[in-house]
Write a protein that holds these residues in place. Structure first.
Motif, mmCIF file in Angstrom:
data_model
loop_
_atom_site.group_PDB
_atom_site.id
_atom_site.type_symbol
_atom_site.label_atom_id
_atom_site.label_comp_id
_atom_site.label_asym_id
_atom_site.label_seq_id
_atom_site.Cartn_x
_atom_site.Cartn_y
_atom_site.Cartn_z
ATOM 1 N N ALA A 42 0.853 -1.190 0.000
ATOM 2 C CA ALA A 42 0.000 0.000 0.000
ATOM 3 C C ALA A 42 0.885 1.235 0.000
ATOM 4 O O ALA A 42 1.980 1.236 0.568
ATOM 5 C CB ALA A 42 -0.914 0.003 1.216
ATOM 6 N N ARG A 43 0.407 2.297 -0.639
ATOM 7 C CA ARG A 43 1.179 3.536 -0.689
ATOM 8 C C ARG A 43 1.122 4.222 0.669
ATOM 9 O O ARG A 43 0.104 4.232 1.337
ATOM 10 C CB ARG A 43 0.605 4.451 -1.767
ATOM 11 N N GLY A 44 2.235 4.795 1.056
ATOM 12 C CA GLY A 44 2.302 5.474 2.347
ATOM 13 C C GLY A 44 2.944 4.584 3.384
ATOM 14 O O GLY A 44 3.306 3.444 3.135
ATOM 15 N N GLY A 45 3.099 5.091 4.569
ATOM 16 C CA GLY A 45 3.745 4.332 5.633
ATOM 17 C C GLY A 45 5.254 4.484 5.557
ATOM 18 O O GLY A 45 5.795 5.211 4.745
ATOM 19 N N ILE A 46 5.923 3.757 6.414
ATOM 20 C CA ILE A 46 7.381 3.843 6.515
ATOM 21 C C ILE A 46 8.004 2.719 5.705
ATOM 22 O O ILE A 46 7.620 1.559 5.826
ATOM 23 C CB ILE A 46 7.827 3.755 7.990
ATOM 24 N N THR A 47 8.967 3.080 4.870
ATOM 25 C CA THR A 47 9.704 2.098 4.087
ATOM 26 C C THR A 47 10.898 1.625 4.911
ATOM 27 O O THR A 47 11.684 2.443 5.364
ATOM 28 C CB THR A 47 10.195 2.715 2.769
ATOM 29 N N PRO A 48 11.036 0.311 5.121
ATOM 30 C CA PRO A 48 12.149 -0.178 5.941
ATOM 31 C C PRO A 48 13.512 0.078 5.291
ATOM 32 O O PRO A 48 13.622 0.195 4.079
ATOM 33 C CB PRO A 48 11.880 -1.682 6.055
ATOM 34 N N GLU A 49 14.540 0.150 6.117
ATOM 35 C CA GLU A 49 15.905 0.318 5.625
ATOM 36 C C GLU A 49 16.266 -0.856 4.715
ATOM 37 O O GLU A 49 15.878 -1.994 4.958
ATOM 38 C CB GLU A 49 16.902 0.385 6.789
ATOM 39 N N GLY A 50 17.006 -0.545 3.668
ATOM 40 C CA GLY A 50 17.407 -1.571 2.709
ATOM 41 C C GLY A 50 16.407 -1.752 1.580
ATOM 42 O O GLY A 50 16.671 -2.466 0.623
ATOM 43 N N PHE A 51 15.252 -1.089 1.692
ATOM 44 C CA PHE A 51 14.205 -1.193 0.672
ATOM 45 C C PHE A 51 13.804 0.193 0.209
ATOM 46 O O PHE A 51 14.106 1.203 0.841
ATOM 47 C CB PHE A 51 12.981 -1.929 1.225
ATOM 48 N N ALA A 52 13.090 0.228 -0.915
ATOM 49 C CA ALA A 52 12.554 1.479 -1.459
ATOM 50 C C ALA A 52 11.195 1.177 -2.060
ATOM 51 O O ALA A 52 10.977 0.104 -2.624
ATOM 52 C CB ALA A 52 13.488 2.044 -2.518
ATOM 53 N N LEU A 123 5.154 -0.749 -5.484
ATOM 54 C CA LEU A 123 5.996 -1.942 -5.333
ATOM 55 C C LEU A 123 7.117 -1.631 -4.348
ATOM 56 O O LEU A 123 7.677 -0.532 -4.348
ATOM 57 C CB LEU A 123 6.596 -2.341 -6.679
ATOM 58 N N ARG A 124 7.444 -2.602 -3.518
ATOM 59 C CA ARG A 124 8.576 -2.471 -2.597
ATOM 60 C C ARG A 124 9.731 -3.277 -3.168
ATOM 61 O O ARG A 124 9.617 -4.480 -3.395
ATOM 62 C CB ARG A 124 8.193 -2.966 -1.206
ATOM 63 N N LEU A 125 10.859 -2.575 -3.403
ATOM 64 C CA LEU A 125 12.046 -3.180 -4.002
ATOM 65 C C LEU A 125 13.224 -3.056 -3.059
ATOM 66 O O LEU A 125 13.217 -2.211 -2.162
ATOM 67 C CB LEU A 125 12.416 -2.451 -5.298
ATOM 68 N N GLN A 126 14.250 -3.844 -3.302
ATOM 69 C CA GLN A 126 15.493 -3.621 -2.585
ATOM 70 C C GLN A 126 16.082 -2.319 -3.089
ATOM 71 O O GLN A 126 15.976 -1.989 -4.268
ATOM 72 C CB GLN A 126 16.473 -4.769 -2.831
ATOM 73 N N ALA A 127 16.677 -1.553 -2.204
ATOM 74 C CA ALA A 127 17.318 -0.299 -2.604
ATOM 75 C C ALA A 127 18.449 -0.616 -3.580
ATOM 76 O O ALA A 127 19.064 -1.678 -3.513
ATOM 77 C CB ALA A 127 17.857 0.427 -1.375
ATOM 78 N N ASP A 146 17.042 2.622 -16.470
ATOM 79 C CA ASP A 146 17.687 2.176 -15.241
ATOM 80 C C ASP A 146 17.478 3.292 -14.229
ATOM 81 O O ASP A 146 17.782 4.461 -14.510
ATOM 82 C CB ASP A 146 19.180 1.933 -15.461
ATOM 83 N N ILE A 147 16.935 2.930 -13.064
ATOM 84 C CA ILE A 147 16.700 3.927 -12.019
ATOM 85 C C ILE A 147 17.379 3.471 -10.737
ATOM 86 O O ILE A 147 17.501 2.274 -10.481
ATOM 87 C CB ILE A 147 15.192 4.167 -11.781
ATOM 88 N N THR A 148 17.822 4.428 -9.950
ATOM 89 C CA THR A 148 18.468 4.137 -8.672
ATOM 90 C C THR A 148 17.581 4.655 -7.554
ATOM 91 O O THR A 148 17.210 5.831 -7.534
ATOM 92 C CB THR A 148 19.861 4.775 -8.595
ATOM 93 N N LEU A 149 17.247 3.761 -6.622
ATOM 94 C CA LEU A 149 16.370 4.086 -5.504
ATOM 95 C C LEU A 149 17.157 3.968 -4.209
ATOM 96 O O LEU A 149 17.798 2.948 -3.950
ATOM 97 C CB LEU A 149 15.170 3.132 -5.480
ATOM 98 N N SER A 150 17.120 5.013 -3.398
ATOM 99 C CA SER A 150 17.884 5.000 -2.153
ATOM 100 C C SER A 150 17.118 4.269 -1.051
ATOM 101 O O SER A 150 15.890 4.185 -1.072
ATOM 102 C CB SER A 150 18.234 6.422 -1.728
#
Length: 196
Positions: A42-52, A123-127, A146-150
């Motif tokens: 779901a959109r919103g909320g806190i994204t955990p470390e290591g993910f984007a 979508l939740r991806l690995q950073a 190609d995109i880079t997500l922190s």
């Protein structure tokens, strides 16, 4: 069951790619890289470390469903946006509604009666860096970036259709008039407000 769905979707992408006629317009499954590279969230909320989080959105207008001998999913529930993350596909169904927009003083490419599709998926991806492909197989158009997500970031990928020109119609300036009735010629993209 999930594997069967992914295989069926992958087969559909390969068939759509064969019909598309150009490398930029096809989503091709590049092979399973072992396990899911993303999860829907779901959109919103806190994204955990290591993910984007990556939210893909688009607002696209097409002509209404027409009786035809040639299969055409424009104006129907089967009109779909396809997204591939590092070769793993996901279909994004659109919320469809009838729309009639009055013509503006200058040529408006979305003026007239048609069907508006609103697409959105988070979508939740690995950073890190990912290859993202987006396709509208019904219009034989697509893009790849190609995109880079922190780590811990929430990102917005906005897709904007560029409609095909109307033959013989001119508007003020150097460009001819365009219309959703002529289909989509290409897709413009912006990640977090920056053009790609």
């Amino acid at each position: 069951m999930k594997t069967l769905r992914l295989l069926a979707l992958g087969t559909m992408l390969v068939v759509a790619g064969g019909c598309a006629g150009s490398s930029r317009s096809a989503l091709k499954q590049e092979g399973d890289k072992g396990g899911a590279l993303y999860s829907e969230t779901a959109r919103g909320g806190i994204t955990p470390e290591g993910f984007a989080d990556l939210t893909v959105t688009a607002s696209i207008k097409t002509h209404r469903l027409r009786p035809s001998l040639v299969p055409d999913s424009h104006g129907s529930a089967n009109y779909t946006l396809l997204v591939s993350i590092d070769g793993q596909p996901v279909a994004v169904p659109g919320e469809a509604r009838l729309e009639k927009r009055e013509a503006a003083a200058f040529a408006d490419p979305e003026a007239g009666k048609g069907v508006r599709y609103l697409f959105a998926k988070t979508l939740r991806l690995q950073a890190g860096t990912h290859n993202v492909k987006v396709s509208l197989p019904q219009d034989s158009v697509g893009i790849a970036h190609d995109i880079t997500l922190s780590s811990g970031s929430a990102n917005l990928l906005v897709l904007e259709p560029v409609y095909a020109p109307v033959a013989g119609k001119q508007r003020p300036g150097f460009y001819g008039a365009t219309s959703y009735k002529e289909g989509i010629s290409r897709i413009r993209t912006a990640l977090n407000g920056e053009r790609l």
